[in-house]
Design a protein around this motif. Structure first.
Motif, PDB file in Angstrom:
ATOM      1  N   VAL A 105      22.027   3.446   3.240  1.00 43.33           N
ATOM      2  CA  VAL A 105      21.699   2.576   2.097  1.00 43.33           C
ATOM      3  C   VAL A 105      21.440   1.158   2.581  1.00 43.33           C
ATOM      4  N   GLU A 106      22.261   0.685   3.502  1.00 43.14           N
ATOM      5  CA  GLU A 106      22.098  -0.657   4.060  1.00 43.14           C
ATOM      6  C   GLU A 106      20.746  -0.795   4.761  1.00 43.14           C
ATOM      7  N   ALA A 107      20.363   0.215   5.527  1.00 47.94           N
ATOM      8  CA  ALA A 107      19.073   0.182   6.229  1.00 47.94           C
ATOM      9  C   ALA A 107      17.911   0.185   5.245  1.00 47.94           C
ATOM     10  N   ARG A 108      18.037   0.982   4.190  1.00 49.43           N
ATOM     11  CA  ARG A 108      16.972   1.027   3.177  1.00 49.43           C
ATOM     12  C   ARG A 108      16.822  -0.328   2.487  1.00 49.43           C
ATOM     13  N   SER A 109      17.947  -0.966   2.176  1.00 48.90           N
ATOM     14  CA  SER A 109      17.886  -2.282   1.535  1.00 48.90           C
ATOM     15  C   SER A 109      17.184  -3.287   2.433  1.00 48.90           C
ATOM     16  N   THR A 110      17.485  -3.221   3.713  1.00 45.93           N
ATOM     17  CA  THR A 110      16.891  -4.168   4.667  1.00 45.93           C
ATOM     18  C   THR A 110      15.386  -3.959   4.796  1.00 45.93           C
ATOM     19  N   LEU A 111      14.967  -2.701   4.919  1.00 41.65           N
ATOM     20  CA  LEU A 111      13.553  -2.405   5.181  1.00 41.65           C
ATOM     21  C   LEU A 111      12.702  -2.323   3.911  1.00 41.65           C
ATOM     22  N   GLU A 112      13.155  -1.549   2.940  1.00 44.19           N
ATOM     23  CA  GLU A 112      12.280  -1.246   1.807  1.00 44.19           C
ATOM     24  C   GLU A 112      12.109  -2.410   0.839  1.00 44.19           C
ATOM     25  N   VAL A 113      13.102  -3.276   0.747  1.00 47.37           N
ATOM     26  CA  VAL A 113      12.938  -4.462  -0.103  1.00 47.37           C
ATOM     27  C   VAL A 113      11.827  -5.350   0.462  1.00 47.37           C
ATOM     28  N   LYS A 114      11.826  -5.543   1.764  1.00 47.41           N
ATOM     29  CA  LYS A 114      10.769  -6.331   2.411  1.00 47.41           C
ATOM     30  C   LYS A 114       9.419  -5.644   2.284  1.00 47.41           C
ATOM     31  N   LEU A 115       9.402  -4.327   2.444  1.00 46.34           N
ATOM     32  CA  LEU A 115       8.143  -3.587   2.323  1.00 46.34           C
ATOM     33  C   LEU A 115       7.548  -3.729   0.921  1.00 46.34           C
ATOM     34  N   ALA A 116       8.394  -3.707  -0.100  1.00 46.93           N
ATOM     35  CA  ALA A 116       7.898  -3.848  -1.478  1.00 46.93           C
ATOM     36  C   ALA A 116       7.281  -5.226  -1.683  1.00 46.93           C
ATOM     37  N   ALA A 117       7.924  -6.254  -1.137  1.00 42.36           N
ATOM     38  CA  ALA A 117       7.394  -7.613  -1.272  1.00 42.36           C
ATOM     39  C   ALA A 117       6.050  -7.741  -0.558  1.00 42.36           C
ATOM     40  N   LEU A 118       5.962  -7.187   0.637  1.00 43.28           N
ATOM     41  CA  LEU A 118       4.700  -7.240   1.388  1.00 43.28           C
ATOM     42  C   LEU A 118       3.611  -6.432   0.695  1.00 43.28           C
ATOM     43  N   ALA A 119       4.007  -5.305   0.094  1.00 48.07           N
ATOM     44  CA  ALA A 119       3.029  -4.476  -0.615  1.00 48.07           C
ATOM     45  C   ALA A 119       2.411  -5.242  -1.777  1.00 48.07           C
ATOM     46  N   ALA A 120       3.227  -6.036  -2.475  1.00 53.33           N
ATOM     47  CA  ALA A 120       2.717  -6.839  -3.591  1.00 53.33           C
ATOM     48  C   ALA A 120       1.704  -7.873  -3.101  1.00 53.33           C
ATOM     49  N   GLU A 121       1.884  -8.361  -1.893  1.00 56.37           N
ATOM     50  CA  GLU A 121       0.997  -9.388  -1.341  1.00 56.37           C
ATOM     51  C   GLU A 121      -0.259  -8.803  -0.690  1.00 56.37           C
ATOM     52  N   ARG A 122      -0.157  -7.590  -0.149  1.00 60.07           N
ATOM     53  CA  ARG A 122      -1.221  -7.069   0.705  1.00 60.07           C
ATOM     54  C   ARG A 122      -1.934  -5.824   0.175  1.00 60.07           C
ATOM     55  N   ARG A 123      -1.455  -5.254  -0.909  1.00 59.51           N
ATOM     56  CA  ARG A 123      -2.009  -3.978  -1.370  1.00 59.51           C
ATOM     57  C   ARG A 123      -3.484  -4.063  -1.678  1.00 59.51           C
ATOM     58  N   LEU A 208       1.388  -4.062  -8.507  1.00 61.23           N
ATOM     59  CA  LEU A 208       0.085  -4.201  -9.151  1.00 61.23           C
ATOM     60  C   LEU A 208      -0.182  -5.653  -9.532  1.00 61.23           C
ATOM     61  N   ASN A 209       0.848  -6.350 -10.007  1.00 66.62           N
ATOM     62  CA  ASN A 209       0.704  -7.741 -10.438  1.00 66.62           C
ATOM     63  C   ASN A 209       0.728  -8.730  -9.276  1.00 66.62           C
ATOM     64  N   GLY A 210       0.958  -8.220  -8.082  1.00 58.63           N
ATOM     65  CA  GLY A 210       1.005  -9.101  -6.924  1.00 58.63           C
ATOM     66  C   GLY A 210       2.222 -10.012  -6.908  1.00 58.63           C
ATOM     67  N   ASP A 211       3.299  -9.608  -7.568  1.00 53.99           N
ATOM     68  CA  ASP A 211       4.507 -10.422  -7.666  1.00 53.99           C
ATOM     69  C   ASP A 211       5.511  -9.955  -6.621  1.00 53.99           C
ATOM     70  N   ALA A 212       5.535 -10.613  -5.484  1.00 53.39           N
ATOM     71  CA  ALA A 212       6.383 -10.193  -4.371  1.00 53.39           C
ATOM     72  C   ALA A 212       7.871 -10.258  -4.711  1.00 53.39           C
ATOM     73  N   ALA A 213       8.285 -11.340  -5.385  1.00 50.20           N
ATOM     74  CA  ALA A 213       9.701 -11.500  -5.725  1.00 50.20           C
ATOM     75  C   ALA A 213      10.161 -10.401  -6.684  1.00 50.20           C
ATOM     76  N   ALA A 214       9.329 -10.102  -7.670  1.00 50.32           N
ATOM     77  CA  ALA A 214       9.683  -9.063  -8.638  1.00 50.32           C
ATOM     78  C   ALA A 214       9.700  -7.685  -7.980  1.00 50.32           C
ATOM     79  N   ALA A 215       8.763  -7.455  -7.059  1.00 48.91           N
ATOM     80  CA  ALA A 215       8.718  -6.170  -6.355  1.00 48.91           C
ATOM     81  C   ALA A 215       9.965  -5.982  -5.507  1.00 48.91           C
ATOM     82  N   ALA A 216      10.385  -7.042  -4.815  1.00 51.55           N
ATOM     83  CA  ALA A 216      11.588  -6.976  -3.982  1.00 51.55           C
ATOM     84  C   ALA A 216      12.820  -6.725  -4.840  1.00 51.55           C
ATOM     85  N   ALA A 217      12.921  -7.428  -5.963  1.00 53.51           N
ATOM     86  CA  ALA A 217      14.075  -7.264  -6.855  1.00 53.51           C
ATOM     87  C   ALA A 217      14.107  -5.861  -7.448  1.00 53.51           C
TER      88      ALA A 217
END
Length: 233
Positions: A105-123, A208-217
């Protein structure tokens, strides 16, 4: 005095969780019936009735056995024995699995939260289509009475791809087998597939909205949800 000191050193023996007791009984049944790989266990309804427990409680034991690779549970066919281990082996593997879950769970929080934020910026539009397709697969599986495991896997793969980070993608590949443990564990909880799909939709909307902070949260909230499993309680 010595007797008093010995008594003070004694503590209460922890009661085994009900699903652990059920696992032992199921394995005892497998042994008694001499079931082998490929053989089916009784239907959940019949098994729950024989054991005198609710189907929800039985499901926890079956999910644990599935995570440990003892059985394979498929919608429409029920639980199929993969191999016949000793009870001692299963309980040892269960303890190792329980101790590993918080770190996964700790590893997922570290990696996937960042991935979601980057996805909002780069998708890209293609990334969004892939995310939407994964949501539809999961919704279809759940509508058919399944747990949505394949759609869940496709969704997280699509978010990872949308982040366009080769290094983070490689790290996700490295922990993929461990993530599978948490996926099976989570989606086996009553009502969890529907809730997981809803949280996926929130993540997808933020991307979809390009909101990195919301995607990470939203991703962190999702991981908090999927880490709420019986084995960690």
């Amino acid at each position: 005095m010595a007797a008093r000191e010995k008594s003070a050193a004694l503590g209460k023996v922890a009661r085994p969780r009900l699903y652990e007791q059920l696992m032992k009984q199921i394995l005892g049944y497998v042994e008694a019936e001499q079931l082998g790989p490929g053989d089916h266990l009784p239907a959940e309804r019949d098994l729950a009735e024989q054991l005198g427990v609710s189907r929800a409680t039985l499901a926890q034991a079956l999910v644990a056995l599935e995570v440990l690779g003892v059985i394979d549970v498929q919608h429409g066919t029920g639980a199929v024995l993969v191999y016949r281990p000793s009870i001692a082996t299963v309980l040892r593997d269960l303890r190792e699995h329980q101790s590993r879950l918080p770190e996964i769970v700790e590893a997922r929080s570290t990696l996937e939260v960042k991935l979601a934020a980057l996805a909002a910026e780069r998708r890209t539009d293609e990334d969004l289509e892939r995310i939407d397709a994964a949501l539809k697969v999961m919704a279809g599986e759940i509508a058919d009475g399944g747990r949505g495991a394949r759609g869940d896997e496709l969704f997280h793969e699509a978010v990872t791809a949308a982040a366009h980070s080769r290094v983070l993608a490689q790290l996700m590949t490295f922990i993929a087998e461990m993530v599978l443990e948490t996926r099976l564990e989570s989606l086996g909880q009553p009502g969890r597939p529907e809730r997981s799909l809803e949280s996926h939709q929130v993540i997808a909307g933020a991307i979809l909205n390009g909101d990195a902070a919301a995607a990470a949260a939203a991703m962190q909230a999702h991981i908090d949800l999927v880490s709420d499993v019986a084995l960690l309680k």
